[in-house]
Design a protein around this motif. Structure first.
Motif, PDB file in Angstrom:
ATOM      1  N   ALA A  31      -2.599  -2.054 -14.154  1.00 31.26           N
ATOM      2  CA  ALA A  31      -1.321  -1.496 -13.720  1.00 31.26           C
ATOM      3  C   ALA A  31      -1.172  -0.058 -14.207  1.00 31.26           C
ATOM      4  N   GLN A  32      -0.326   0.684 -13.508  1.00 38.83           N
ATOM      5  CA  GLN A  32      -0.028   2.062 -13.891  1.00 38.83           C
ATOM      6  C   GLN A  32       1.466   2.171 -14.195  1.00 38.83           C
ATOM      7  N   ALA A  33       1.788   2.799 -15.309  1.00 37.95           N
ATOM      8  CA  ALA A  33       3.199   3.001 -15.654  1.00 37.95           C
ATOM      9  C   ALA A  33       3.842   3.968 -14.669  1.00 37.95           C
ATOM     10  N   ILE A  34       5.120   3.763 -14.366  1.00 38.02           N
ATOM     11  CA  ILE A  34       5.841   4.644 -13.446  1.00 38.02           C
ATOM     12  C   ILE A  34       7.047   5.254 -14.159  1.00 38.02           C
ATOM     13  N   ASP A  35       7.342   6.470 -13.796  1.00 38.08           N
ATOM     14  CA  ASP A  35       8.496   7.179 -14.348  1.00 38.08           C
ATOM     15  C   ASP A  35       9.286   7.755 -13.188  1.00 38.08           C
ATOM     16  N   VAL A  36      10.143   6.945 -12.601  1.00 33.13           N
ATOM     17  CA  VAL A  36      10.970   7.394 -11.487  1.00 33.13           C
ATOM     18  C   VAL A  36      12.394   6.880 -11.673  1.00 33.13           C
ATOM     19  N   ARG A  37      13.310   7.633 -11.136  1.00 30.52           N
ATOM     20  CA  ARG A  37      14.687   7.140 -11.038  1.00 30.52           C
ATOM     21  C   ARG A  37      14.870   6.573  -9.642  1.00 30.52           C
ATOM     22  N   ILE A  38      15.480   5.405  -9.553  1.00 33.69           N
ATOM     23  CA  ILE A  38      15.661   4.745  -8.270  1.00 33.69           C
ATOM     24  C   ILE A  38      17.088   4.948  -7.774  1.00 33.69           C
ATOM     25  N   SER A  83       0.829  -1.205   0.000  1.00 35.49           N
ATOM     26  CA  SER A  83       0.000   0.000   0.000  1.00 35.49           C
ATOM     27  C   SER A  83       0.861   1.251   0.000  1.00 35.49           C
ATOM     28  N   GLU A  84       1.916   1.264   0.834  1.00 36.79           N
ATOM     29  CA  GLU A  84       2.767   2.445   0.935  1.00 36.79           C
ATOM     30  C   GLU A  84       3.526   2.699  -0.366  1.00 36.79           C
ATOM     31  N   LEU A  85       4.024   1.647  -0.989  1.00 34.07           N
ATOM     32  CA  LEU A  85       4.826   1.825  -2.197  1.00 34.07           C
ATOM     33  C   LEU A  85       3.975   1.984  -3.451  1.00 34.07           C
ATOM     34  N   PHE A  86       2.910   1.189  -3.564  1.00 37.88           N
ATOM     35  CA  PHE A  86       2.168   1.127  -4.820  1.00 37.88           C
ATOM     36  C   PHE A  86       0.783   1.758  -4.743  1.00 37.88           C
ATOM     37  N   GLY A  87       0.327   2.135  -3.526  1.00 34.36           N
ATOM     38  CA  GLY A  87      -0.978   2.764  -3.373  1.00 34.36           C
ATOM     39  C   GLY A  87      -2.094   1.738  -3.222  1.00 34.36           C
ATOM     40  N   HIS A  88      -3.297   2.233  -2.987  1.00 37.94           N
ATOM     41  CA  HIS A  88      -4.450   1.337  -2.864  1.00 37.94           C
ATOM     42  C   HIS A  88      -5.719   2.057  -3.292  1.00 37.94           C
ATOM     43  N   ARG A  89      -6.744   1.272  -3.538  1.00 41.95           N
ATOM     44  CA  ARG A  89      -8.055   1.795  -3.882  1.00 41.95           C
ATOM     45  C   ARG A  89      -8.978   1.695  -2.659  1.00 41.95           C
ATOM     46  N   LYS A  90      -9.929   2.586  -2.601  1.00 44.41           N
ATOM     47  CA  LYS A  90     -10.892   2.593  -1.505  1.00 44.41           C
ATOM     48  C   LYS A  90     -11.557   1.222  -1.375  1.00 44.41           C
ATOM     49  N   ASP A 146      -9.042   6.268  -1.885  1.00 43.42           N
ATOM     50  CA  ASP A 146      -7.894   5.973  -2.741  1.00 43.42           C
ATOM     51  C   ASP A 146      -6.661   6.664  -2.181  1.00 43.42           C
ATOM     52  N   ARG A 147      -5.513   6.018  -2.328  1.00 42.36           N
ATOM     53  CA  ARG A 147      -4.266   6.610  -1.846  1.00 42.36           C
ATOM     54  C   ARG A 147      -3.151   6.361  -2.854  1.00 42.36           C
ATOM     55  N   ALA A 148      -2.408   7.410  -3.157  1.00 39.61           N
ATOM     56  CA  ALA A 148      -1.261   7.280  -4.048  1.00 39.61           C
ATOM     57  C   ALA A 148      -0.103   6.633  -3.298  1.00 39.61           C
ATOM     58  N   GLY A 149       0.592   5.720  -3.946  1.00 36.35           N
ATOM     59  CA  GLY A 149       1.790   5.134  -3.368  1.00 36.35           C
ATOM     60  C   GLY A 149       3.009   6.000  -3.629  1.00 36.35           C
ATOM     61  N   ARG A 150       4.133   5.582  -3.054  1.00 39.46           N
ATOM     62  CA  ARG A 150       5.353   6.384  -3.201  1.00 39.46           C
ATOM     63  C   ARG A 150       5.840   6.429  -4.641  1.00 39.46           C
ATOM     64  N   PHE A 151       5.652   5.344  -5.384  1.00 41.20           N
ATOM     65  CA  PHE A 151       6.090   5.358  -6.775  1.00 41.20           C
ATOM     66  C   PHE A 151       5.310   6.390  -7.580  1.00 41.20           C
ATOM     67  N   GLN A 152       3.994   6.474  -7.368  1.00 38.33           N
ATOM     68  CA  GLN A 152       3.205   7.473  -8.093  1.00 38.33           C
ATOM     69  C   GLN A 152       3.548   8.884  -7.628  1.00 38.33           C
ATOM     70  N   ALA A 180       8.000  -4.575  -9.774  1.00 34.22           N
ATOM     71  CA  ALA A 180       7.704  -3.187 -10.163  1.00 34.22           C
ATOM     72  C   ALA A 180       8.844  -2.593 -10.980  1.00 34.22           C
ATOM     73  N   LEU A 181      10.082  -2.873 -10.590  1.00 36.36           N
ATOM     74  CA  LEU A 181      11.228  -2.306 -11.294  1.00 36.36           C
ATOM     75  C   LEU A 181      11.400  -2.928 -12.680  1.00 36.36           C
ATOM     76  N   GLU A 182      11.154  -4.224 -12.775  1.00 38.22           N
ATOM     77  CA  GLU A 182      11.303  -4.899 -14.072  1.00 38.22           C
ATOM     78  C   GLU A 182      10.249  -4.442 -15.062  1.00 38.22           C
ATOM     79  N   ARG A 183       9.019  -4.299 -14.596  1.00 31.04           N
ATOM     80  CA  ARG A 183       7.921  -3.960 -15.514  1.00 31.04           C
ATOM     81  C   ARG A 183       7.742  -2.457 -15.673  1.00 31.04           C
ATOM     82  N   ARG A 184       8.395  -1.676 -14.802  1.00 31.96           N
ATOM     83  CA  ARG A 184       8.240  -0.211 -14.793  1.00 31.96           C
ATOM     84  C   ARG A 184       6.764   0.162 -14.658  1.00 31.96           C
ATOM     85  N   GLU A 185       6.052  -0.599 -13.820  1.00 30.73           N
ATOM     86  CA  GLU A 185       4.650  -0.308 -13.555  1.00 30.73           C
ATOM     87  C   GLU A 185       4.275  -0.870 -12.192  1.00 30.73           C
TER      88      GLU A 185
END
Length: 447
Positions: free
Chosen positions: A266-273, A204-211, A220-226, A252-257
């Motif tokens: 799934a939601q695409a992510i655009d972050v540098r790790i 939940s913290e990293l990827f978020g969750h839905r109500k 709904d809550r945004a995760g850290r990646f979003q 998450a890192l392999e699929r970039r989502e």
């Protein structure tokens, strides 16, 4: 918790509830209902943290008013940490607020433990930033110059970076330096302490969750990646992550989502790790502790932040910086460091590294009542007995020959360190011992 917190909220009942909660935790808490009064309040009584409502006009739910206040706070001198809160949960709004510098996003009505944890984390990050950022990677030693050169080379790329180093060396400062020199510098730098995330809520913290995805998921809550989208996500203490959680992060890192809990797509992510750990490098290659495939994803570039004992020549510079910082903070007069104290500080092993030196300087500024700082002002005299393990022999209980041999060994190590300007590797070669053996002897002699 010693902090000055301002609650910017037009609902008096909501503001009072938050005020009661935070006062019980030891904070000084004020309230403000009208954002038009904020500029004067920032001038008269600048807060460490602002709890910011996102809507101040009845019927407004778009969060635009809160965004305007967030912009104002972002450009303040000594900007406070900000936690935004609203009764109208909106993932896009949360992400935008965090891109503008908000530390976290709380939905009303809140869970008291969740709010308290967010406040503690925001204050801890601000303390680290204000207390250390001005000294970011400070030092003229060869190892620090090399580290800065590596960061300058790595930062403009999109390569994932793994930062290694002991507790207190400044791994987050190195991560921030990478972000600040990157093409993502205008976007959010979001640190996450992986070791503090319970495994039960990690997804939940990293990827978020839905109500409704679990019992306490009221919105709904945004995760850290979003939240870090477009910027840099700093995964601190990655080595503390349990193996099952490592598998989820790897996916998450392999699929970039990422797929928020309760979501069907799934939601695409655009972050540098950028990640960091205080684990020894050998431990990272132990498959029972850390997944090799995840390590491969994280360590495109490996940076090592040296411990303070490997760059003793930087200690006077750091001392001057931190003493000046705390003298100004506490309104204390400027004082010199006595020669004896300086010698003791430069010889000390500093197992807590730069963080421990910073705390020692704060202690000295508060306690010193003489014309110059002395060793005991920094707590060195009190710390000396702790250098010996419980039950260890003392000079008074050991044979005279052993004491003389110890003195000779200590003298040889000190002379070698002086000859090579504190370089541990060169000193070990000079003494004919391994680095590991030299570290043990440094601990033994309190160097």
């Amino acid at each position: 918790m010693q902090a000055n917190i301002l609650i910017l909220e037009d609902d008096a009942d909501v503001a009072y509830a938050a005020q009661l909660l935070l006062r019980r935790r030891g904070a000084t808490v004020g309230t403000l209902a009208d954002p038009a009064l904020l500029p004067q309040r920032l001038k008269d009584d600048p807060p460490d943290l602002v709890l910011l409502d996102m809507n101040f006009t009845p019927g407004r739910i778009d969060g635009e008013q809160g965004m305007q206040v967030l912009q104002l706070l972002r450009h303040c001198t000594a900007a406070p940490a900000v936690i935004v809160m609203t009764a109208y949960a909106n993932v896009a709004l949360a992400v935008e607020a965090m891109k503008l510098g908000a530390f976290d996003f709380i939905t009303k009505p809140w869970n008291n433990e969740r709010l308290a944890a967010a406040v503690d984390a925001a204050l801890a990050q601000r303390t680290a930033a204000t207390g250390q950022q001005a000294s970011a990677l400070m030092g003229d030693s060869a190892v620090m110059k090399q580290l800065r050169r590596l960061i300058a080379s790595v930062a403009p790329t999109e390569a994932n970076v793994l930062i290694l180093g002991e507790n207190g060396v400044g791994k987050e400062l190195a991560a921030r330096a990478i972000h600040d020199a990157s093409r993502r510098a205008a976007q959010h730098f979001l640190p996450v302490d992986m070791g503090s995330l319970p495994e039960s809520t990690l997804e939940s913290e990293l990827f978020g969750h839905r109500k409704g995805s679990f019992t306490d998921a009221r919105a709904d809550r945004a995760g850290r990646f979003q939240a870090a989208s477009g910027g840099t996500l700093f995964l601190d203490e990655i080595g503390n992550l349990p193996l099952p959680a490592q598998a989820k992060l790897l996916t998450a890192l392999e699929r970039r989502e990422v797929t928020p809990l309760g979501a069907d797509r799934a939601q695409a992510i655009d972050v540098r790790i950028v990640s960091a750990t205080n684990l020894a490098e050998t431990a990272l290659y132990d498959a029972q502790l850390f997944r090799p495939d995840l390590l491969f994803r994280l360590n495109t570039i490996v940076l090592r932040v040296p411990p303070l004992r490997e760059r003793r020549e930087d200690i006077p510079l750091l001392l001057n910086h931190y003493l000046a910082h705390y003298q100004q903070q506490y309104g204390k007069p400027a004082r010199a460091v006595s020669p004896a104290a300086l010698s003791a500080l430069c010889a000390h092993a500093w197992p807590g590294n730069v963080r421990a030196l910073r705390h020692a300087c704060e202690r000295a500024v508060i306690l010193c009542d003489a014309d110059a700082y002395r060793s005991d002002d920094f707590g060195l005299a009190a710390a000396a007995p702790d250098m010996q393990p419980p039950g260890a022999e003392t000079p008074a209980t050991r044979p005279a020959d052993t004491v003389r041999l110890d003195a000779l060994e200590r003298g040889a190590i000190t002379a070698a360190l002086d000859q090579v300007q504190g370089n541990i590797s060169r000193a070990a070669r000079l003494l004919g011992v391994s680095r590991a053996a030299l570290y043990r002897k440094l601990e033994k002699h309190g160097l």
